[in-house]
Design a protein around this motif. Structure first.
Motif, PDB file in Angstrom:
ATOM      1  N   MET A 367      41.992  36.942  30.540  1.00 15.40           N
ATOM      2  CA  MET A 367      42.808  35.859  31.122  1.00 15.40           C
ATOM      3  C   MET A 367      43.969  36.411  31.928  1.00 15.40           C
ATOM      4  N   VAL A 368      44.664  37.386  31.377  1.00 15.74           N
ATOM      5  CA  VAL A 368      45.852  37.911  32.044  1.00 15.74           C
ATOM      6  C   VAL A 368      45.477  38.710  33.288  1.00 15.74           C
ATOM      7  N   LEU A 369      44.373  39.461  33.234  1.00 16.31           N
ATOM      8  CA  LEU A 369      43.930  40.201  34.415  1.00 16.31           C
ATOM      9  C   LEU A 369      43.558  39.255  35.539  1.00 16.31           C
ATOM     10  N   GLN A 370      42.854  38.174  35.221  1.00 17.48           N
ATOM     11  CA  GLN A 370      42.504  37.198  36.249  1.00 17.48           C
ATOM     12  C   GLN A 370      43.754  36.571  36.849  1.00 17.48           C
ATOM     13  N   ALA A 371      44.738  36.257  36.018  1.00 19.18           N
ATOM     14  CA  ALA A 371      45.992  35.705  36.524  1.00 19.18           C
ATOM     15  C   ALA A 371      46.703  36.704  37.420  1.00 19.18           C
ATOM     16  N   PHE A 372      46.718  37.964  37.014  1.00 21.74           N
ATOM     17  CA  PHE A 372      47.373  39.011  37.802  1.00 21.74           C
ATOM     18  C   PHE A 372      46.715  39.146  39.177  1.00 21.74           C
ATOM     19  N   VAL A 373      45.380  39.125  39.219  1.00 20.30           N
ATOM     20  CA  VAL A 373      44.660  39.246  40.495  1.00 20.30           C
ATOM     21  C   VAL A 373      44.971  38.048  41.384  1.00 20.30           C
ATOM     22  N   ASN A 374      44.947  36.844  40.815  1.00 21.40           N
ATOM     23  CA  ASN A 374      45.254  35.649  41.600  1.00 21.40           C
ATOM     24  C   ASN A 374      46.653  35.712  42.189  1.00 21.40           C
ATOM     25  N   MET A 375      47.631  36.123  41.399  1.00 18.34           N
ATOM     26  CA  MET A 375      49.012  36.187  41.883  1.00 18.34           C
ATOM     27  C   MET A 375      49.168  37.249  42.965  1.00 18.34           C
TER      28      MET A 375
END
Length: 444
Positions: A367-375
């Motif tokens: 979840m956090v990696l996906q959020a980091f990539v999106n940001m």
């Protein structure tokens, strides 16, 4: 149902880690506000101005119901899930990526429709592979206690004779699942593979095996990338499964490589023509949205670039958050995801068995990696990937799967008990020193 209603009146409905619940509700509230604000293009194309937010609220409500159910399931039963989910995900991925089934959207076959319900098989495959990885890592290692200089220590390592088993099973499964996802969704495949590698590292898979496997993949990747640069785009598109490779190739070149022909074309265009170029418009408008924030932001509902930015309600919603809420609002959203990862780590530390610990870490990192990539995409640090911001971006499948992740984390937090003794974890070798794995001598 009666039990849930009873717990609601008793104030005991939301069990598990309170910190995770707080983060979840903050993300949901931000989602409703920002999806309502960022959906102006959808409303302009047709629909009621409340439509996108109501749709998002329905999916979030369904996700909440799923969490309330999943977080009451004893975490030991999650070990059975991969035996059902993994074959189903494999069949769906073969159907969409290899046989070209599913809905054709943006020259990809990421979606499967059953009646009025559409979902992405890759989302199911992510959950299935992460759960399967946690099962294999848990079943191929053990721990024992030993006394060194009068102090008790716990030694973690592979079960005797199974040094290579976890690497072979997990690595092979990851190559198959991620390879099929890669054909239609390169960024998701790369993220999922990275999370699996991190899980193997945390799960004490031999470092030398990991390095050899990663080195082999890097070599194959370099060869493949070289061929993709040499082979013309028309020829690449004729190769099955390589249409997305052409798209990724162009995105990376626009982001990191200066093209003389493109530079010459830009010199003959005005600034506004360059801005409106379809190849650059998403990143350009996202950058303009970030610049419009002026640190303090324009305020909720006052975004300007939402009217021009494609997928402002999904892929680029973080750019709208920055524009409206400023640097501090954007930092708060990033902090929520970081806090979620920290809470997942704390829950894993409290687990007294391997499987729930690895499962929580896998879902939390994903979840956090996906959020980091999106940001990073929204602020211009990464090329466009199409990754959504978990629980905030408008969506259906992603919200349901992410809610499933949260429900599993909460379930594990309910049943995790604090370790009675905080003994440091070390590794053992035959001569009594430390190493990564048990050997025949160490186990005797």
């Amino acid at each position: 149902m009666g039990r849930i209603v009873s717990d609601l009146f008793k104030g005991n409905l939301f069990k598990g880690d309170k910190g995770v619940w707080m983060i979840y509700f903050f993300l949901c509230m931000i989602s409703l506000v920002e999806v309502y604000s960022a959906s102006s293009r959808l409303i302009f194309d047709g629909g009621h101005h409340w439509g996108p937010m109501l749709s998002q609220a329905i999916f979030l409500a369904v996700g909440l119901g799923l969490i309330l159910f999943i977080h009451r399931v004893p975490c030991k039963y999650f070990m059975l899930f991969p035996f059902v989910l993994l074959p189903v995900a494999l069949i769906l991925l073969l159907y969409t990526a290899v046989f070209g089934g599913g809905s054709d959207i943006n020259e990809t076959h990421r979606w499967v429709s059953i009646g009025s319900i559409s979902f992405q098989p890759s989302e199911v495959a992510k959950a299935a592979l992460l759960m399967a990885t946690a099962v294999v890592l848990a079943k191929t290692q053990t721990e024992r206690e030993e006394f060194v200089h009068g102090q008790k220590r716990k030694v973690v390592g592979a079960i005797k004779g199974k040094r290579y088993l976890a690497f072979a099973i997990v690595g092979g499964s990851a190559m198959i699942i991620c390879g099929l996802i890669f054909l239609d969704n390169v960024s998701t495949a790369m993220m999922l593979f990275l999370v699996v590698v991190v899980m193997m590292f945390i799960g004490h898979v031999p470092t030398d095996l990991l390095l050899k496997g990663i080195g082999a993949l890097v070599g194959i990747g370099l060869i493949f990338a070289s061929l993709a640069l040499i082979v013309p785009d028309n020829a690449l598109q004729e190769i099955p499964g390589c249409k997305r490779v052409v798209t990724v190739k162009h995105r990376l070149m626009r982001k990191f490589v200066s093209d003389e022909k493109e530079d010459a074309k830009k010199q003959s265009k005005s600034d506004i023509q360059i801005l409106l170029d379809d190849k650059n418009s998403q990143s350009t408008y996202a950058n303009v949205a970030v610049a419009n924030s002026n640190v303090i932001g324009l305020g909720p509902g006052n975004s300007v670039e939402r009217d021009f930015l494609q997928h402002a309600e999904s892929d680029f919603i973080y750019a709208i958050i920055v524009e409206e809420m400023g640097v501090f609002g954007a930092a708060f959203v990033a902090f929520l995801y970081l806090a979620l990862l920290i809470r997942a780590g704390r829950i894993a530390q409290q687990c007294q068995s391997f499987f729930p610990a690895y499962l929580v870490l896998g879902f939390g990192i994903m979840m956090v990696l996906q959020a980091f990539v999106n940001m990073c995409v929204a602020v211009g640090l990464f090329p466009v990937t199409g990754q959504t911001l978990p629980l905030i971006s408008k969506g259906g499948t992603s919200i349901i799967i992410t809610s499933f992740y949260v429900g599993v984390i909460l379930s594990v937090s309910r049943y995790a008990e604090k370790k009675a003794e905080n003994a440091p974890i070390v590794e053992a070798v035959p001569d009594g020193e430390t190493s990564e794995y048990y050997t025949d001598g160490a186990m005797s």
